[in-house]
Scaffold this motif. Structure first.
Motif, PDB file in Angstrom:
ATOM      1  N   SER A 146       1.364 -16.875  34.275  1.00  0.00           N
ATOM      2  CA  SER A 146       1.952 -16.110  33.165  1.00  0.00           C
ATOM      3  C   SER A 146       1.642 -14.628  33.315  1.00  0.00           C
ATOM      4  O   SER A 146       2.515 -13.774  33.114  1.00  0.00           O
ATOM      5  N   LEU A 147       0.410 -14.314  33.684  1.00  0.00           N
ATOM      6  CA  LEU A 147       0.029 -12.914  33.883  1.00  0.00           C
ATOM      7  C   LEU A 147       0.779 -12.294  35.051  1.00  0.00           C
ATOM      8  O   LEU A 147       1.259 -11.157  34.978  1.00  0.00           O
ATOM      9  N   LEU A 148       0.903 -13.041  36.153  1.00  0.00           N
ATOM     10  CA  LEU A 148       1.611 -12.524  37.321  1.00  0.00           C
ATOM     11  C   LEU A 148       3.086 -12.260  37.008  1.00  0.00           C
ATOM     12  O   LEU A 148       3.651 -11.239  37.426  1.00  0.00           O
ATOM     13  N   LEU A 150       4.293 -11.594  34.085  1.00  0.00           N
ATOM     14  CA  LEU A 150       4.354 -10.447  33.186  1.00  0.00           C
ATOM     15  C   LEU A 150       4.294  -9.136  33.974  1.00  0.00           C
ATOM     16  O   LEU A 150       5.098  -8.215  33.751  1.00  0.00           O
ATOM     17  N   PHE A 151       3.351  -9.042  34.910  1.00  0.00           N
ATOM     18  CA  PHE A 151       3.235  -7.830  35.716  1.00  0.00           C
ATOM     19  C   PHE A 151       4.447  -7.648  36.636  1.00  0.00           C
ATOM     20  O   PHE A 151       4.898  -6.527  36.879  1.00  0.00           O
ATOM     21  N   ASN A 152       4.979  -8.788  37.135  1.00  0.00           N
ATOM     22  CA  ASN A 152       6.095  -8.726  38.071  1.00  0.00           C
ATOM     23  C   ASN A 152       7.398  -8.315  37.397  1.00  0.00           C
ATOM     24  O   ASN A 152       8.337  -7.890  38.067  1.00  0.00           O
ATOM     25  N   PHE A 154       7.762  -5.784  35.648  1.00  0.00           N
ATOM     26  CA  PHE A 154       7.851  -4.329  35.689  1.00  0.00           C
ATOM     27  C   PHE A 154       8.104  -3.808  37.106  1.00  0.00           C
ATOM     28  O   PHE A 154       8.162  -2.606  37.330  1.00  0.00           O
ATOM     29  N   ALA A 159      11.483  -8.989  38.649  1.00  0.00           N
ATOM     30  CA  ALA A 159      12.178  -7.912  37.928  1.00  0.00           C
ATOM     31  C   ALA A 159      13.626  -7.797  38.392  1.00  0.00           C
ATOM     32  O   ALA A 159      14.546  -7.607  37.576  1.00  0.00           O
TER      33      ALA A 159
END
Length: 349
Positions: A146-148, A150-152, A154, A159
């Motif tokens: 989930s964190l990856l 979220l960062f991906n 952007f 993206a």
């Protein structure tokens, strides 16, 4: 002496009657008697829709409530009534008996409230979730993924796919708007009709609650927000998005549209503020909007597949667009699972 004897006899009768009432009101005694009657087929209503003709909404609601509260026991069910476990819950006293059905172990759960048996359910060990789903490794991998993601969002591959998917929505803006209006509209319609049939809506709500309990989501809740979010996502993704939305969408979208049309209407009816306090409904509304949007997106993708095929641009082109909506739907389910887990564990406490 005679008067004293009369009072003594009256006292004895009263004590015996009180003792009998106390035994009858004992949740364990009531649960044992109910399980025996349930296994004998005395509690499960017979499935005869013709018998419901001419019945009032209240009578239909009562039949539905009993049908969902006392489903037929699984084949070959053996229950150990000598080893009950008792737990007090917000909905009443739960009495659990060890049980087996063929090779599957589990328990029979009886809910007793106000001196009456409200529900009996066979619950396999761990519910309907596979053992690996309940592992600590699975929930930690879900949290890290989930964190990856979220960062991906952007920057990176996710993206690019995200922007491509929303660009596709722009090309089929009217079809996307139609899908939203239709499915969200059916949800609102079901919620509105529940005000006219509150007993029936309450029976449907109890059925939804019983199904959730059988799934075994409570095992995820024991591991905090991470564990509950993972189990919610797993169930919604596998049984909601893949099996009942994405796979039917392969058949040119129409089956997915029909399945989700029925789903949204039933969810709106069963989860209406007519039977749920507004103080609870307001917190749960974001969950409904986010998670239902995931199914809308995949349904829309199936309809795009239909349009692409009818226009002669090929099944393959439409299939690519359907895959993009699956990505969007998955991201919405991840966000919805995290919010719902936090809501259930903290906001509604």
């Amino acid at each position: 002496m005679r008067m004293r004897g009369v009072w003594t006899l009256g006292t004895v009768v009263l004590l015996l009657a009180s003792l009998g009432w106390a035994q009858a009101a004992d949740p364990v005694v009531l649960a044992r008697q109910a399980v025996e009657a349930w296994q004998a087929g005395e509690l499960t209503p017979k499935l005869d829709l013709r018998a419901l003709e001419g019945k009032s909404p209240e009578e239909v609601a009562d039949w539905l409530r009993k049908t969902f509260a006392f489903p037929p026991p699984p084949p070959g069910l053996e229950v150990n009534l000598d080893e009950p476990e008792v737990e007090e819950t917000p909905t009443g006293t739960q009495v659990r008996f060890p049980a087996v059905s063929g090779p599957d172990g589990g328990e029979v759960v009886v809910t007793v409230s106000d001196g009456q048996v409200q529900r009996i359910a066979w619950r396999p060990s761990g519910g309907l979730l596979p053992p690996w789903v309940k592992s600590d490794a699975a929930r930690l991998v879900f949290a890290a993924a989930s964190l990856l993601l979220l960062f991906n969002l952007f920057g990176g591959g996710v993206a690019r796919l995200w922007h491509a998917a929303w660009a596709m929505l722009g090309r089929y803006r009217k079809l996307y708007l139609f899908t939203n209006l239709l499915l969200y509209g059916l949800f609102v319609l079901g919620a509105a009709l529940a005000y006219g049939l509150p007993d029936l809506a309450r029976a449907m709500q109890e059925a939804v609650g019983g199904a959730i309990e059988t799934i075994g989501l409570d095992t995820g809740a024991q591991k905090g927000v991470t564990g509950l979010a993972w189990t919610i996502f797993y169930w919604n993704f596998t049984h909601g998005l893949l099996l009942t939305s994405f796979l039917p969408a392969f058949f040119l979208g129409v089956p997915a549209l029909l399945i989700n049309a029925a789903r949204y209407y039933v969810f709106g009816f069963a989860l209406s503020p007519a039977v749920i306090p507004w103080s609870v409904y307001v917190w749960h509304l974001p969950t409904l909007v986010i998670e239902l949007q995931a199914y809308i997106l995949v349904t829309f993708g199936g309809l795009v597949l239909l349009v692409e095929t009818l226009k002669g641009r090929g099944f393959r082109a439409g299939l690519q667009l359907l895959g993009l909506t699956l990505l969007l739907g998955t991201l919405f389910l991840i966000a919805g699972a995290w919010y719902e887990a936090y809501e259930l564990l903290y906001l509604l406490r």
